[in-house]
Design an enzyme around this catalytic site. Structure first.
Site, PDB file in Angstrom:
ATOM      1  CG  HIS A 125      19.788  11.146  -7.138  1.00 33.43           C
ATOM      2  ND1 HIS A 125      20.823  10.614  -6.627  1.00 33.43           N
ATOM      3  CD2 HIS A 125      19.058  10.856  -6.279  1.00 33.43           C
ATOM      4  CE1 HIS A 125      20.400   9.976  -5.087  1.00 33.43           C
ATOM      5  NE2 HIS A 125      19.284  10.138  -5.100  1.00 33.43           N
ATOM      6  CG  ASP A 203      19.060  10.140 -12.994  1.00 36.80           C
ATOM      7  OD1 ASP A 203      18.703   8.751 -13.396  1.00 36.80           O
ATOM      8  OD2 ASP A 203      19.321  10.644 -12.030  1.00 36.80           O
ATOM      9  CD  GLN A 206      12.524   7.810  -8.971  1.00 38.54           C
ATOM     10  OE1 GLN A 206      11.765   6.843  -9.011  1.00 38.54           O
ATOM     11  NE2 GLN A 206      13.870   7.803  -7.801  1.00 38.54           N
ATOM     12  CE  LYS A 229      15.797   4.647  -8.027  1.00 38.08           C
ATOM     13  NZ  LYS A 229      16.167   4.962  -6.758  1.00 38.08           N
ATOM     14  CB  CYS A 367      20.208  12.018  -2.692  1.00 35.68           C
ATOM     15  SG  CYS A 367      20.124  10.054  -1.774  1.00 35.68           S
TER      16      CYS A 367
HETATM   17  N1  C6P Z   1      16.737   7.639  -5.473  1.00 31.10           N
HETATM   18  C1  C6P Z   1      15.216   7.852  -3.847  1.00 31.10           C
HETATM   19  O1  C6P Z   1      14.477   7.892  -2.912  1.00 31.10           O
HETATM   20  P1  C6P Z   1      20.824   4.718  -7.328  1.00 31.10           P
HETATM   21  O2  C6P Z   1      21.092   4.451  -5.755  1.00 31.10           O
HETATM   22  O3  C6P Z   1      22.104   4.524  -7.991  1.00 31.10           O
HETATM   23  O4  C6P Z   1      20.249   3.229  -7.872  1.00 31.10           O
HETATM   24  O5  C6P Z   1      19.865   5.663  -8.285  1.00 31.10           O
HETATM   25  C2  C6P Z   1      20.288   7.252  -7.679  1.00 31.10           C
HETATM   26  C3  C6P Z   1      19.318   7.986  -8.577  1.00 31.10           C
HETATM   27  C4  C6P Z   1      19.628   8.462  -9.972  1.00 31.10           C
HETATM   28  N2  C6P Z   1      18.674   9.301 -10.165  1.00 31.10           N
HETATM   29  C5  C6P Z   1      17.734  10.008  -9.723  1.00 31.10           C
HETATM   30  C6  C6P Z   1      16.241  10.637  -9.940  1.00 31.10           C
HETATM   31  C7  C6P Z   1      17.459   9.218  -8.736  1.00 31.10           C
HETATM   32  O6  C6P Z   1      15.948   9.411  -7.475  1.00 31.10           O
HETATM   33  C8  C6P Z   1      18.034   7.871  -7.937  1.00 31.10           C
HETATM   34  C9  C6P Z   1      17.585   7.158  -6.530  1.00 31.10           C
HETATM   35  C10 C6P Z   1      16.206   7.356  -4.065  1.00 31.10           C
HETATM   36  O7  C6P Z   1      14.806   9.190  -4.760  1.00 31.10           O
HETATM   37  C11 C6P Z   1      17.614   6.781  -3.399  1.00 31.10           C
HETATM   38  S1  C6P Z   1      17.786   8.648  -2.999  1.00 31.10           S
END
Ligand code: C6P
Length: 410
Positions: A125, A203, A206, A229, A367
């Site tokens: 991401h 990371d 998910q 999430k 992203c």
């Molecule tokens: N993915 C998706 O729709 P934040 O925005 O900091 O809470 O998370 C960022 C992020 C980092 N790593 C992974 C693997 C992610 O999936 C995400 C966020 C969302 O897939 C928004 S782009």
């Protein structure tokens, strides 16, 4: 497989799910972007603001004591949620993005030198890519990538030995890919990196709310997650760091609460976690997150994982039976999401028409723009599931996809 849980009954805990969108019952399949919040989390926030609201760590009055206690109890709860050794290893942040920026800025500035390599994967991401690009530019380090094999989105680990050169100082990787649904073998990769003295970050945006996470068993040095999430509020997340590694890091931001003593020219800093939490923190966020973690663990993340996988496998199977559908991500051991493209239909059109039918999907590059380009596409449509989704919602979703195909066939 329902593993003795009435998943549909859990939907009653989520007031938002009981509504119509464009005249159709809402089918919320955008859980990878953000999950919905159970009443227990909403009530924890209301209770805090109605009874205990005060600043933390500063006051000695009753409300401040209560707020501080609830805030620190959330830290202890978070440590248990990911099986950290100590609550002192939990730093509250705004979410995964800020957690990774903190590590890249603080660890990177201290340890990276020109010629060093930061090893990532092609699945990352943007939030586990751009912060590393920024620190690479500042320090003269460079990035290298573990490749993916193709549409299945699986890492080609046959290349790993060759990539683990003596120049590699840091390895950061996603646990579960948000655009492919791949579950990376993070334990194995961390073990191989650790043997070479490479510091690792996982990371967990998910993964943390979908399967049991044990950071000690994974063997990483840092783990990042986002509260929103995993049924928690937006604007709160955490960074876990192994104590020995955290102790080597300089502060990320300066301000109140992270100091031992301050002079006009020099400051002494507290140890982690306070060293990394400058200023008044988000206080209700951790309190809501605490309620979310309790809620998820009362169900059991092993069970959530089996249910997620069941829905994703079912959706994958049903979409595979249709003509002119390109499916992404692994065929086996897929996390709870399905990314796909319909021949000659833009992903945004799929999402717009699905929305008219009450089905919330996401379309775009998720992203993960470099990954999309590697696979030769601009975007995909994505359905992402959570424990409150049902097989009958998957059926609705697939019927909607069929309708969209018919619409574009004319
Ligand atoms: N993915 C998706 O729709 P934040 O925005 O900091 O809470 O998370 C960022 C992020 C980092 N790593 C992974 C693997 C992610 O999936 C995400 C966020 C969302 O897939 C928004 S782009």
């Amino acid at each position: 497989m329902s593993v003795n849980i009435d998943w549909s009954a859990l939907r009653k805990d989520f007031p938002i799910l009981d509504q119509q969108v464009h005249g159709k019952p809402l089918v919320y399949l955008d859980n990878a972007a953000t999950s919905q919040k159970p009443r227990a989390v909403i009530q924890a926030l209301v209770h805090y603001y109605e009874h205990d609201n005060a600043n933390v760590h500063r006051g000695i009055h009753e409300l401040s004591n209560r707020a501080t206690q609830a805030f620190e109890a959330a830290r202890t709860r978070a440590a248990k949620f990911i099986h950290a050794k100590s609550a002192d290893e939990i730093i509250f942040t705004r979410g995964t993005t800020e957690s990774i920026n903190l590590v890249a800025a603080a660890w990177g500035a201290k340890h990276l030198r020109p010629g060093d390599v930061i090893l990532l994967t092609e699945l990352e991401h943007h939030s586990n890519l751009v912060p590393w690009q920024l620190i690479a530019q500042k320090t003269g380090a460079r990035l290298a990538f573990i490749p993916v094999t193709g549409d299945e989105g699986i890492l080609d680990l046959s290349k790993l030995d060759a990539l683990l050169t003596p120049q590699v100082k840091f390895l950061a990787m996603v646990h579960i890919s948000n655009s492919m649904g791949t579950v990376n073998p993070v334990e194995e990769i961390c073990a191989r990196a650790k043997k070479l003295g490479i510091v690792t970050l996982v990371d967990g945006a998910q993964s943390a709310g979908h399967l049991p996470v044990d950071v000690q068993a994974i063997g990483c040095d840092f783990f990042a997650l986002s509260g929103h999430k995993i049924c928690g509020p937006t604007g709160i997340g955490l960074l876990w760091g192994r104590q020995e590694v955290l102790d080597t890091l300089p502060p990320y931001q300066g301000g109140g609460e992270m100091i031992l003593s301050v002079g006009y020219h020099k400051t002494e800093f507290k140890q982690a976690p306070q060293r990394f939490e400058a200023g008044t923190p988000d206080i209700s966020g951790p309190i809501g997150l605490h309620a979310a973690m309790d809620y998820l663990d009362a169900i059991g993340r092993e069970k959530i994982w089996r249910h997620d996988q069941d829905l994703a496998n079912y959706a994958y199977e049903r979409l595979s039976a249709l003509n002119n559908v390109r499916l992404f991500g692994p065929k086996h051991n897929r996390a709870g999401l399905v990314s796909f493209l319909l021949k000659d239909v833009h992903a945004h059109d799929v999402v717009t028409l699905a929305d008219q039918a009450g089905v919330a999907l996401r379309g775009g590059h998720h992203c993960t723009q470099p990954l999309m380009h590697k696979l030769g596409v601009e975007s995909t449509a994505r359905a992402s599931f959570y424990f409150y989704n049902t097989r009958s919602e998957v059926d609705t979703f697939v019927e909607v996809v069929k309708e969209i195909q018919k619409f574009f066939a004319h």
